[in-house]
Design a protein around this motif. Structure first.
Motif, PDB file in Angstrom:
ATOM      1  N   ASP A 106       0.826  -1.208   0.000  1.00 15.05           N
ATOM      2  CA  ASP A 106       0.000   0.000   0.000  1.00 15.05           C
ATOM      3  C   ASP A 106       0.860   1.259   0.000  1.00 15.05           C
ATOM      4  O   ASP A 106       0.373   2.350  -0.310  1.00 15.05           O
ATOM      5  N   ALA A 107       2.136   1.118   0.376  1.00 17.85           N
ATOM      6  CA  ALA A 107       3.045   2.265   0.430  1.00 17.85           C
ATOM      7  C   ALA A 107       3.432   2.767  -0.952  1.00 17.85           C
ATOM      8  O   ALA A 107       3.984   3.860  -1.094  1.00 17.85           O
ATOM      9  N   VAL A 108       3.152   1.973  -1.978  1.00 18.77           N
ATOM     10  CA  VAL A 108       3.537   2.319  -3.349  1.00 18.77           C
ATOM     11  C   VAL A 108       2.374   3.028  -4.049  1.00 18.77           C
ATOM     12  O   VAL A 108       1.213   2.621  -3.919  1.00 18.77           O
ATOM     13  N   ASN A 109       2.688   4.070  -4.770  1.00 23.46           N
ATOM     14  CA  ASN A 109       1.688   4.780  -5.573  1.00 23.46           C
ATOM     15  C   ASN A 109       0.926   3.785  -6.446  1.00 23.46           C
ATOM     16  O   ASN A 109       1.524   2.915  -7.082  1.00 23.46           O
ATOM     17  N   SER A 110      -0.406   3.920  -6.470  1.00 20.46           N
ATOM     18  CA  SER A 110      -1.241   2.943  -7.178  1.00 20.46           C
ATOM     19  C   SER A 110      -0.989   2.924  -8.682  1.00 20.46           C
ATOM     20  O   SER A 110      -1.361   1.967  -9.360  1.00 20.46           O
ATOM     21  N   ALA A 111      -0.347   3.966  -9.225  1.00 20.66           N
ATOM     22  CA  ALA A 111       0.028   3.929 -10.641  1.00 20.66           C
ATOM     23  C   ALA A 111       1.032   2.811 -10.904  1.00 20.66           C
ATOM     24  O   ALA A 111       1.069   2.244 -11.999  1.00 20.66           O
ATOM     25  N   GLY A 134      -2.601  -3.456  -7.710  1.00 22.87           N
ATOM     26  CA  GLY A 134      -3.120  -4.690  -7.126  1.00 22.87           C
ATOM     27  C   GLY A 134      -2.732  -4.837  -5.677  1.00 22.87           C
ATOM     28  O   GLY A 134      -1.898  -5.669  -5.320  1.00 22.87           O
ATOM     29  N   VAL A 135      -3.336  -4.013  -4.825  1.00 18.77           N
ATOM     30  CA  VAL A 135      -3.085  -4.081  -3.386  1.00 18.77           C
ATOM     31  C   VAL A 135      -4.420  -4.079  -2.650  1.00 18.77           C
ATOM     32  O   VAL A 135      -5.476  -3.881  -3.253  1.00 18.77           O
ATOM     33  N   SER A 136      -4.363  -4.268  -1.347  1.00 20.33           N
ATOM     34  CA  SER A 136      -5.595  -4.324  -0.566  1.00 20.33           C
ATOM     35  C   SER A 136      -6.226  -2.955  -0.385  1.00 20.33           C
ATOM     36  O   SER A 136      -7.445  -2.830  -0.337  1.00 20.33           O
ATOM     37  N   ALA A 137      -5.400  -1.908  -0.282  1.00 23.83           N
ATOM     38  CA  ALA A 137      -5.906  -0.542  -0.094  1.00 23.83           C
ATOM     39  C   ALA A 137      -5.032   0.394  -0.919  1.00 23.83           C
ATOM     40  O   ALA A 137      -4.019   0.896  -0.436  1.00 23.83           O
TER      41      ALA A 137
END
Length: 318
Positions: free
Chosen positions: A246-251, A255-258
């Motif tokens: 989740d610490a990584v920018n969603s760009a 594919g993470v939980s939040a």
């Protein structure tokens, strides 16, 4: 066979490269190791394929698939990046999770990781939800006189239990109640993802919070982690770095939980994984990869690259 473990048999299914000299990471994976064969300095891979704690925390499930997806992406990476010293990696498989309670799985996890640490192994854990950090933290506290724990995460993960039960948002509260490590650092906490009373709880318990805003203002993110770990190493601390994706920018990691609209870049998180290995972390984990919400395996590929870089970091010390 270690109790309640399921071997991972996917390495053999990874296609051979067209050229014989084009070796892949799958070729250094040993998936038939027993605990008796693991010696000091060996690298051990362990999967925890469950998302029970995420469900309890109201998150989107799917992280149970991550140990399989990440291994598939890891196996096809070239050995070139590992360096000249090709360490063997013992993949001892996955903890059996189906039909078991989270509490039972955690107890099993704690027992296995503690044994690995006492053998002197360097451990990589693929979650699963971030509740994996509780048994891993306890194993560190039980195994060493000076354990230090770094949580790379936009969240603090010190929420209260739900109906008395732990979950993916509570592992570090549970850890702090179990026992305070020598150092506990929350690295990358974001302003809008951590409540004030949770911040106060961490500080009152003796932990440190290094906010995402502060890290960005200082620049050179991997170097900031390096400086923290160097100070710990000089004090002879044994270090565990927990990477919540989740610490990584969603760009870079959809594919993470939040998922988060801001966060570390793919380059930064990969470099941090190398730093963790190069500065002698005894254990890392990668939590909250959710293949069900991924795009083109982007997040699993990134997690695999982090593991490969951590191994390269460890090899750079030999």
């Amino acid at each position: 066979m270690i109790q309640h473990m399921v071997p991972y048999d996917g390495w053999a299914a990874i296609p051979e490269p067209r050229e014989k000299l084009d070796r892949r990471i799958a070729s250094i994976m040993c998936s038939d190791s027993s605990m008796n064969e693991i010696a000091e300095g060996d690298i051990v891979l362990l999967g925890i394929p469950q998302d029970i704690g995420i469900h309890r925390n109201g998150g989107r499930i799917g992280a149970a698939h991550a140990p399989f997806s990440v291994r598939e992406c890891l196996g096809i990476l070239s050995l070139n990046g590992i360096g000249d010293r090709l360490s063997r990696v013992h993949d001892i498989g996955n903890i059996m999770c189906e039909g078991r309670t989270l509490e039972d799985i955690r107890s099993n996890h704690h027992e296995i990781v503690k044994e690995l640490l006492l053998k002197g192994a360097r451990v990589i854990i693929i979650g699963g939800g971030h509740d994996i950090a509780f048994p891993s933290s306890c194993a560190m506290i039980d195994s060493f006189e000076t354990p230090s724990i770094i949580n790379i995460d936009p969240h603090l993960d010190v929420r209260e239990r739900v109906d008395g039960l732990g979950h993916s948002g509570s592992p570090f509260r549970e850890m702090l109640e179990y026992g305070m490590p020598t150092e506990f650092i929350e690295f990358g906490t974001q302003a809008f993802t951590a409540a004030s009373h949770h911040r106060e709880y961490v500080k009152e318990s003796g932990g440190r919070i290094i906010s995402y805003d502060h890290i960005r203002a200082m620049g050179d993110v991997p170097n900031q982690l390096s400086e923290l770990m160097q100070a710990m190493s000089k004090a002879d601390h044994e270090i565990y770095v927990s990477f919540d994706m989740d610490a990584v920018n969603s760009a870079f990691a959809p594919g993470v939980s939040a998922s988060a609209p801001i966060g570390f870049s793919a380059d930064e998180i990969v470099q941090m994984a190398f730093v963790a290995g190069a500065l002698g972390a005894r254990m890392i984990d990668i939590a909250e990869v959710n293949p069900l919400f991924d795009i083109d395996k982007r997040t699993s590929r990134l997690a695999a690259l982090m593991i490969a870089n951590c191994i390269a970091g460890w090899n750079s010390r030999l």
